[in-house]
Each structure stands twice: as C-alpha cells, then as structure tokens.
Motif scaffolding. Structure first.
Motif, mmCIF file in Angstrom:
data_model
loop_
_atom_site.group_PDB
_atom_site.id
_atom_site.type_symbol
_atom_site.label_atom_id
_atom_site.label_comp_id
_atom_site.label_asym_id
_atom_site.label_seq_id
_atom_site.Cartn_x
_atom_site.Cartn_y
_atom_site.Cartn_z
ATOM 1 N N ALA A 29 0.828 -1.208 0.000
ATOM 2 C CA ALA A 29 0.000 0.000 0.000
ATOM 3 C C ALA A 29 0.865 1.261 0.000
ATOM 4 C CB ALA A 29 -0.943 -0.005 1.199
ATOM 5 N N VAL A 30 1.930 1.258 0.785
ATOM 6 C CA VAL A 30 2.843 2.405 0.797
ATOM 7 C C VAL A 30 3.488 2.561 -0.578
ATOM 8 C CG1 VAL A 30 5.031 3.278 1.738
ATOM 9 C CG2 VAL A 30 3.288 2.342 3.282
ATOM 10 N N ALA A 31 3.925 1.463 -1.149
ATOM 11 C CA ALA A 31 4.608 1.520 -2.443
ATOM 12 C C ALA A 31 3.676 1.989 -3.558
ATOM 13 C CB ALA A 31 5.204 0.153 -2.786
ATOM 14 N N VAL A 32 2.436 1.510 -3.573
ATOM 15 C CA VAL A 32 1.531 1.889 -4.657
ATOM 16 C C VAL A 32 1.130 3.357 -4.542
ATOM 17 C CG1 VAL A 32 -0.764 1.294 -3.704
ATOM 18 C CG2 VAL A 32 -0.292 0.946 -6.125
ATOM 19 N N ARG A 33 0.999 3.865 -3.332
ATOM 20 C CA ARG A 33 0.687 5.281 -3.164
ATOM 21 C C ARG A 33 1.901 6.146 -3.517
ATOM 22 N NH1 ARG A 33 -4.610 6.508 -2.682
ATOM 23 N NH2 ARG A 33 -5.578 5.384 -1.015
ATOM 24 N N THR A 34 3.073 5.650 -3.258
ATOM 25 C CA THR A 34 4.280 6.421 -3.524
ATOM 26 C C THR A 34 4.622 6.407 -5.011
ATOM 27 O OG1 THR A 34 5.120 5.858 -1.336
ATOM 28 C CG2 THR A 34 6.725 6.680 -2.923
ATOM 29 N N LEU A 35 4.553 5.235 -5.611
ATOM 30 C CA LEU A 35 4.975 5.088 -7.004
ATOM 31 C C LEU A 35 3.826 5.269 -8.001
ATOM 32 C CD1 LEU A 35 7.346 2.044 -6.494
ATOM 33 C CD2 LEU A 35 7.978 4.462 -6.715
ATOM 34 N N ARG A 36 2.578 5.180 -7.519
ATOM 35 C CA ARG A 36 1.382 5.447 -8.317
ATOM 36 C C ARG A 36 1.116 4.422 -9.415
ATOM 37 N NH1 ARG A 36 4.291 10.037 -8.561
ATOM 38 N NH2 ARG A 36 4.252 10.063 -10.808
ATOM 39 N N HIS A 37 1.684 3.249 -9.303
ATOM 40 C CA HIS A 37 1.441 2.212 -10.301
ATOM 41 C C HIS A 37 1.617 0.857 -9.633
ATOM 42 C CE1 HIS A 37 2.015 -0.296 -13.870
ATOM 43 N NE2 HIS A 37 1.230 0.592 -14.453
ATOM 44 N N SER A 38 0.619 -0.003 -9.778
ATOM 45 C CA SER A 38 0.628 -1.268 -9.045
ATOM 46 C C SER A 38 1.790 -2.187 -9.441
ATOM 47 C CB SER A 38 -0.705 -1.992 -9.194
ATOM 48 O OG SER A 38 -0.984 -2.243 -10.551
ATOM 49 N N ASP A 39 2.138 -2.219 -10.711
ATOM 50 C CA ASP A 39 3.266 -3.076 -11.117
ATOM 51 C C ASP A 39 4.576 -2.573 -10.534
ATOM 52 O OD1 ASP A 39 1.557 -4.710 -12.557
ATOM 53 O OD2 ASP A 39 1.987 -3.745 -14.481
ATOM 54 N N ASP A 40 4.791 -1.263 -10.576
ATOM 55 C CA ASP A 40 6.000 -0.692 -9.977
ATOM 56 C C ASP A 40 6.024 -0.949 -8.476
ATOM 57 O OD1 ASP A 40 6.773 0.249 -12.455
ATOM 58 O OD2 ASP A 40 6.039 2.287 -12.098
ATOM 59 N N ALA A 41 4.861 -0.839 -7.839
ATOM 60 C CA ALA A 41 4.772 -1.075 -6.399
ATOM 61 C C ALA A 41 5.126 -2.520 -6.065
ATOM 62 C CB ALA A 41 3.375 -0.737 -5.885
ATOM 63 N N ALA A 42 4.597 -3.446 -6.846
ATOM 64 C CA ALA A 42 4.904 -4.860 -6.608
ATOM 65 C C ALA A 42 6.392 -5.125 -6.761
ATOM 66 C CB ALA A 42 4.092 -5.734 -7.563
ATOM 67 N N ASP A 43 7.002 -4.532 -7.786
ATOM 68 C CA ASP A 43 8.445 -4.693 -7.983
ATOM 69 C C ASP A 43 9.227 -4.096 -6.813
ATOM 70 O OD1 ASP A 43 7.954 -5.921 -10.416
ATOM 71 O OD2 ASP A 43 8.448 -4.146 -11.613
ATOM 72 N N ALA A 44 8.792 -2.925 -6.338
ATOM 73 C CA ALA A 44 9.490 -2.263 -5.233
ATOM 74 C C ALA A 44 9.392 -3.083 -3.951
ATOM 75 C CB ALA A 44 8.928 -0.864 -5.010
ATOM 76 N N VAL A 45 8.217 -3.631 -3.684
ATOM 77 C CA VAL A 45 8.060 -4.455 -2.479
ATOM 78 C C VAL A 45 8.933 -5.692 -2.578
ATOM 79 C CG1 VAL A 45 6.443 -5.889 -1.156
ATOM 80 C CG2 VAL A 45 5.753 -3.610 -1.911
ATOM 81 N N GLN A 46 8.935 -6.313 -3.735
ATOM 82 C CA GLN A 46 9.779 -7.495 -3.916
ATOM 83 C C GLN A 46 11.254 -7.136 -3.721
ATOM 84 O OE1 GLN A 46 9.159 -9.640 -7.554
ATOM 85 N NE2 GLN A 46 10.874 -11.010 -7.188
ATOM 86 N N GLU A 47 11.677 -6.041 -4.306
ATOM 87 C CA GLU A 47 13.067 -5.605 -4.159
ATOM 88 C C GLU A 47 13.399 -5.323 -2.688
ATOM 89 O OE1 GLU A 47 15.830 -1.886 -5.695
ATOM 90 O OE2 GLU A 47 14.082 -2.458 -6.895
ATOM 91 N N ALA A 48 12.474 -4.678 -1.984
ATOM 92 C CA ALA A 48 12.694 -4.365 -0.571
ATOM 93 C C ALA A 48 12.756 -5.634 0.267
ATOM 94 C CB ALA A 48 11.596 -3.434 -0.056
#
Length: 183
Positions: free
Chosen positions: A36-55
């Motif tokens: 949820a933090v990632a999708v609000r920050t990056l504004r795109h669900s695919d980017d958010a999923a990638d960011a969470v995975q990377e984190a």
C-alpha cells in the motif's frame, strides 16, 4: 490448538537460526501494508509490486545486520521507502509514460462516483512532493504513529508533522471540489 504467534523479533531470531518459514511469516504480516505504501508512492501497481519485492529481497539479505533497535515493521518500511525513492529518482532521469489502469468498479451505491473520487484523490496525492506524499501515506493512510513514520523516513517527528500539514493543506485545495459536490 494452534501454536501461539511469535513476535516479529522472535521471527527474525528464528530466521537467523535457520527457520525457513519465519521470514515468510514476516512477509505475510507486513507485505500488504508495504504494498500500500509503495503503490501510493509510485502510483502504479506493477511498480509497487516490484518495489516491495526488491525491498523484501534486500531485507532477507540484510536481516543479519538488523540490530533490533527499531520495530521490524519500521525496519522493513525504511528499506521500502529507500527503494521507492531510488525508483522515483531513476524515473526522473528516464521518464516513461505508464499504461492506463483499467479498474472494475465495485457494486456499491454509486460505483462511478467512488471510482472517480478515488482517481481524484490518487491524482492529488501524485501532485504532492514525494516527502509530503510519503508522510501522508504513512500517517494518514496507513495509520503509523508520527514517531514511527519519523523513524521510517529518517527525519524528526516535527518534520513528519509539518510535511503532513503542508500535504493536507495542498490536498484540501486540490480536492475542494469533492466537498462542494456533497452539498
């Protein structure tokens, strides 16, 4: 009778001791909030999923360095925020145009209005500076205490409060039309 739930710190210790399921439990506990933090920050669900995975991969690799001075959730979110900020910096250096999202509206009282409102709020959040957007996401959307948000963002609690206040003021101006529509 199910086994009692272990604390996050106990799960970290168990993971360090070789329990392969311990880190999975941390992901189950904190993954949704991180996304949820990632999708609000990056504004795109695919980017958010990638960011969470990377984190999460970074956290997995660095878990031996976790000193336990902060809550595990705070530590995980700090890693995620760093990943999101790095992605935003790269995006600024190499801008791309995202594909439009296709939403399926809920079957609620007025699904068109709900989707429109959500899109308006998302667009308004996207117009905030990243530091304000992150503070509002952590405090107002996710419900983190200001002190924990300050730890995650590595700033003073007063800075989180001021970023939230400035961001809320700007959101109020940007979203004033929504309030007027309720009258």
């Amino acid at each position: 009778m199910p086994a009692p739930s272990r604390s996050d710190h106990e799960l970290v210790a168990a993971h360090r001791g070789g329990d392969r399921r311990a880190f999975d439990e941390l992901v189950r506990r904190h993954g949704d909030r991180m996304w949820a933090v990632a999708v609000r920050t990056l504004r795109h669900s695919d980017d958010a999923a990638d960011a969470v995975q990377e984190a999460l991969v970074a956290a997995y690799r660095r878990i031996d360095g976790f000193r336990g001075e902060a809550a595990v959730a705070t530590w995980l979110h700090r890693i995620l925020v760093n990943v999101c900020i790095d992605r935003l910096r790269r995006e600024r250096a190499h801008p791309t145009v995202p594909w439009p999202e296709r939403d399926v509206p809920d079957r609620r009282d007025d699904p068109v209005r709900e989707v429109t409102t959500r899109l308006d709020v998302d667009e308004a959040l996207a117009l905030l500076p990243v530091d304000q957007r992150l503070a509002i996401e952590l405090v107002d959307v996710q419900g983190w205490p200001v002190a924990d948000a300050a730890t995650i963002l590595q700033v003073a609690p007063g800075t989180v409060k001021s970023r939230c206040a400035r961001g809320r003021l700007r959101l109020a101006r940007l979203l004033g039309h929504l309030r007027e529509g309720d009258r």
